[in-house]
Design a protein around this motif. Structure first.
Motif, PDB file in Angstrom:
ATOM      1  N   ASN A   1       0.946  -1.177  -0.069  1.00 23.97           N
ATOM      2  CA  ASN A   1       0.089  -0.131  -0.044  1.00 23.97           C
ATOM      3  C   ASN A   1       0.868   1.288  -0.069  1.00 23.97           C
ATOM      4  O   ASN A   1       0.578   2.363  -0.609  1.00 23.97           O
ATOM      5  CB  ASN A   1      -1.157  -0.013   1.330  1.00 23.97           C
ATOM      6  CG  ASN A   1      -1.768  -1.010   1.069  1.00 23.97           C
ATOM      7  OD1 ASN A   1      -2.644  -1.195   0.082  1.00 23.97           O
ATOM      8  ND2 ASN A   1      -2.380  -1.950   2.228  1.00 23.97           N
TER       9      ASN A   1
ATOM     10  N   ASN B   1     -18.592   6.849   0.790  1.00 23.14           N
ATOM     11  CA  ASN B   1     -17.061   6.950   0.917  1.00 23.14           C
ATOM     12  C   ASN B   1     -16.649   5.623   0.445  1.00 23.14           C
ATOM     13  O   ASN B   1     -17.292   4.482   1.007  1.00 23.14           O
ATOM     14  CB  ASN B   1     -16.632   7.664   2.327  1.00 23.14           C
ATOM     15  CG  ASN B   1     -16.877   7.033   3.224  1.00 23.14           C
ATOM     16  OD1 ASN B   1     -16.690   5.526   3.499  1.00 23.14           O
ATOM     17  ND2 ASN B   1     -17.906   7.523   4.111  1.00 23.14           N
TER      18      ASN B   1
ATOM     19  N   MET C   1     -12.323  -3.414  -0.651  1.00 24.54           N
ATOM     20  CA  MET C   1     -12.691  -2.186  -0.575  1.00 24.54           C
ATOM     21  C   MET C   1     -13.760  -2.008   0.528  1.00 24.54           C
ATOM     22  O   MET C   1     -14.511  -2.976   0.778  1.00 24.54           O
ATOM     23  CB  MET C   1     -13.776  -2.129  -1.937  1.00 24.54           C
ATOM     24  CG  MET C   1     -14.500  -0.860  -2.183  1.00 24.54           C
ATOM     25  SD  MET C   1     -15.281  -0.923  -3.625  1.00 24.54           S
ATOM     26  CE  MET C   1     -16.545  -1.948  -3.224  1.00 24.54           C
TER      27      MET C   1
ATOM     28  N   GLN D   1      -2.313   6.049  -5.096  1.00 25.27           N
ATOM     29  CA  GLN D   1      -3.822   6.304  -4.567  1.00 25.27           C
ATOM     30  C   GLN D   1      -4.521   7.321  -5.429  1.00 25.27           C
ATOM     31  O   GLN D   1      -4.072   8.243  -5.375  1.00 25.27           O
ATOM     32  CB  GLN D   1      -4.061   6.613  -3.106  1.00 25.27           C
ATOM     33  CG  GLN D   1      -5.437   6.518  -2.694  1.00 25.27           C
ATOM     34  CD  GLN D   1      -5.530   6.602  -1.107  1.00 25.27           C
ATOM     35  OE1 GLN D   1      -5.072   7.540  -0.838  1.00 25.27           O
ATOM     36  NE2 GLN D   1      -6.060   5.641  -0.476  1.00 25.27           N
TER      37      GLN D   1
ATOM     38  N   SER E   1      -4.532   1.852  -5.616  1.00 28.28           N
ATOM     39  CA  SER E   1      -5.699   1.971  -4.593  1.00 28.28           C
ATOM     40  C   SER E   1      -6.632   3.026  -4.953  1.00 28.28           C
ATOM     41  O   SER E   1      -6.255   4.197  -5.410  1.00 28.28           O
ATOM     42  CB  SER E   1      -5.292   1.891  -3.101  1.00 28.28           C
ATOM     43  OG  SER E   1      -4.471   2.990  -2.926  1.00 28.28           O
ATOM     44  N   TYR E   2      -7.941   3.498  -4.382  1.00 27.29           N
ATOM     45  CA  TYR E   2      -8.647   4.168  -4.477  1.00 27.29           C
ATOM     46  C   TYR E   2      -9.298   4.583  -3.388  1.00 27.29           C
ATOM     47  O   TYR E   2      -9.389   4.351  -2.187  1.00 27.29           O
ATOM     48  CB  TYR E   2      -9.797   3.588  -5.319  1.00 27.29           C
ATOM     49  CG  TYR E   2      -9.452   3.251  -6.619  1.00 27.29           C
ATOM     50  CD1 TYR E   2      -9.461   4.153  -8.006  1.00 27.29           C
ATOM     51  CD2 TYR E   2      -9.365   2.043  -7.152  1.00 27.29           C
ATOM     52  CE1 TYR E   2      -9.392   3.804  -9.117  1.00 27.29           C
ATOM     53  CE2 TYR E   2      -8.682   1.571  -8.392  1.00 27.29           C
ATOM     54  CZ  TYR E   2      -8.707   2.639  -9.448  1.00 27.29           C
ATOM     55  OH  TYR E   2      -8.474   2.383 -10.735  1.00 27.29           O
ATOM     56  N   LYS E   3      -9.646   6.265  -3.223  1.00 25.72           N
ATOM     57  CA  LYS E   3     -10.382   6.613  -2.095  1.00 25.72           C
ATOM     58  C   LYS E   3     -11.246   7.958  -2.799  1.00 25.72           C
ATOM     59  O   LYS E   3     -11.003   8.289  -3.896  1.00 25.72           O
ATOM     60  CB  LYS E   3      -9.200   7.398  -1.296  1.00 25.72           C
ATOM     61  CG  LYS E   3      -9.611   8.151  -0.123  1.00 25.72           C
ATOM     62  CD  LYS E   3      -8.623   8.648   0.776  1.00 25.72           C
ATOM     63  CE  LYS E   3      -9.325   8.849   2.023  1.00 25.72           C
ATOM     64  NZ  LYS E   3      -8.351   9.175   3.211  1.00 25.72           N
TER      65      LYS E   3
ATOM     66  N   GLU F   1     -12.861   3.362   0.153  1.00 27.54           N
ATOM     67  CA  GLU F   1     -11.651   3.282   0.082  1.00 27.54           C
ATOM     68  C   GLU F   1     -11.036   1.832  -0.202  1.00 27.54           C
ATOM     69  O   GLU F   1     -11.652   0.962   0.293  1.00 27.54           O
ATOM     70  CB  GLU F   1     -10.999   3.582   1.595  1.00 27.54           C
ATOM     71  CG  GLU F   1      -9.517   3.940   1.607  1.00 27.54           C
ATOM     72  CD  GLU F   1      -8.890   4.769   2.796  1.00 27.54           C
ATOM     73  OE1 GLU F   1      -7.864   4.589   3.231  1.00 27.54           O
ATOM     74  OE2 GLU F   1      -9.843   5.356   3.388  1.00 27.54           O
ATOM     75  N   THR F   2      -9.930   1.736  -0.917  1.00 27.54           N
ATOM     76  CA  THR F   2      -9.467   0.291  -1.126  1.00 27.54           C
ATOM     77  C   THR F   2      -7.932   0.263  -0.797  1.00 27.54           C
ATOM     78  O   THR F   2      -7.290   1.157  -0.617  1.00 27.54           O
ATOM     79  CB  THR F   2      -9.789   0.020  -2.935  1.00 27.54           C
ATOM     80  OG1 THR F   2      -8.587   0.913  -3.198  1.00 27.54           O
ATOM     81  CG2 THR F   2     -11.101   0.260  -3.275  1.00 27.54           C
ATOM     82  N   HIS F   3      -7.553  -0.986  -0.369  1.00 27.41           N
ATOM     83  CA  HIS F   3      -6.172  -1.125  -0.150  1.00 27.41           C
ATOM     84  C   HIS F   3      -5.996  -2.789  -0.206  1.00 27.41           C
ATOM     85  O   HIS F   3      -6.769  -3.311  -0.385  1.00 27.41           O
ATOM     86  CB  HIS F   3      -6.102  -0.715   1.335  1.00 27.41           C
ATOM     87  CG  HIS F   3      -6.837  -1.608   2.400  1.00 27.41           C
ATOM     88  ND1 HIS F   3      -8.076  -1.141   2.725  1.00 27.41           N
ATOM     89  CD2 HIS F   3      -6.476  -2.720   3.141  1.00 27.41           C
ATOM     90  CE1 HIS F   3      -8.393  -2.231   3.617  1.00 27.41           C
ATOM     91  NE2 HIS F   3      -7.565  -3.125   3.848  1.00 27.41           N
TER      92      HIS F   3
ATOM     93  N   GLN G   1      -7.793   9.438  -6.354  1.00 25.71           N
ATOM     94  CA  GLN G   1      -8.992  10.119  -6.179  1.00 25.71           C
ATOM     95  C   GLN G   1     -10.154   9.693  -6.956  1.00 25.71           C
ATOM     96  O   GLN G   1     -10.059  10.068  -8.339  1.00 25.71           O
ATOM     97  CB  GLN G   1      -8.822  11.362  -5.930  1.00 25.71           C
ATOM     98  CG  GLN G   1      -9.829  12.227  -5.085  1.00 25.71           C
ATOM     99  CD  GLN G   1     -10.044  11.922  -3.809  1.00 25.71           C
ATOM    100  OE1 GLN G   1      -9.168  11.763  -3.054  1.00 25.71           O
ATOM    101  NE2 GLN G   1     -11.189  11.950  -3.305  1.00 25.71           N
TER     102      GLN G   1
END
Length: 192
Positions: free
Chosen positions: A4, A60, A77, A9, A29-31, A62-64, A11
């Protein structure tokens, strides 16, 4: 070093159209966060009794990546939802506001076969199949629909009794007590 920490990351846009095409196959990853009105969610719109300004959902995502023993890291997710919609109360048949707050965790898998083989007993996270054109908007809408109570109703004591359309008019009419039709049978039984 944690995977990570080296991955970019991205957006996510809050535009509903952009949420229909998210590339969860890319090594990133996404946020993201935003607000979706009821009009942005056509299947949810079919369930509501009325739309009041401000109704909708804050979301909201968030992925990791998490390490997985014996295999490549899996993308996770986390989806949070918080919002309000109006449904028909099943006690009084009037509109009632329903507040929903949900937090879901998904594991993104590469194939349908992997998702089908994912252990059903794992109640912490649900499997989803990642794709280059993943429809995050549909997933958000699915989770809202799954969160709607089966029998929406006002809190206890809030509902007002409704006058039956069959029963007639207003409060000023006296109730006429009718004779019980089974009294005849009761009297016949006593006489025999």
């Amino acid at each position: 070093m944690n995977r990570n920490q080296v991955l970019p990351q991205i957006q996510l846009s809050s535009d509903p159209q952009a949420l229909k095409r998210v590339d969860f196959c890319a090594p990133q990853s996404y946020k993201g966060a935003g607000f979706l009105s009821i009009s942005d969610l056509p299947r949810v719109a079919k369930e509501v009794s009325e739309v009041i300004p401000g109704d909708g959902f804050e979301w909201n995502v968030e992925t990791h990546f998490e390490e997985s023993p014996g295999s490549d890291p899996h993308q996770i997710m986390v989806l949070g939802l918080n919002g309000r919609l109006h449904l028909v109360c099943q006690r009084c048949l009037q509109g009632c506001a329903v507040d929903l707050a949900e937090k879901r965790r998904f594991i993104l898998l590469a194939t349908e076969e992997e998702a089908d083989c994912y252990p059903v007993e794992d109640e912490e996270q649900e499997p989803l199949v990642a794709s280059q054109q993943f429809n995050l908007l549909d997933t958000i809408e699915d989770e809202i629909l799954l969160s709607i109570p089966l029998i929406p109703k006002h809190p206890e004591g809030f509902c007002q009794p409704q006058i039956s359309a069959v029963g007639g008019g207003g409060d000023d009419e006296p109730l006429v007590e009718r004779e019980n039709p089974f009294n005849v049978l009761k009297n016949m039984k006593k006489n025999s």
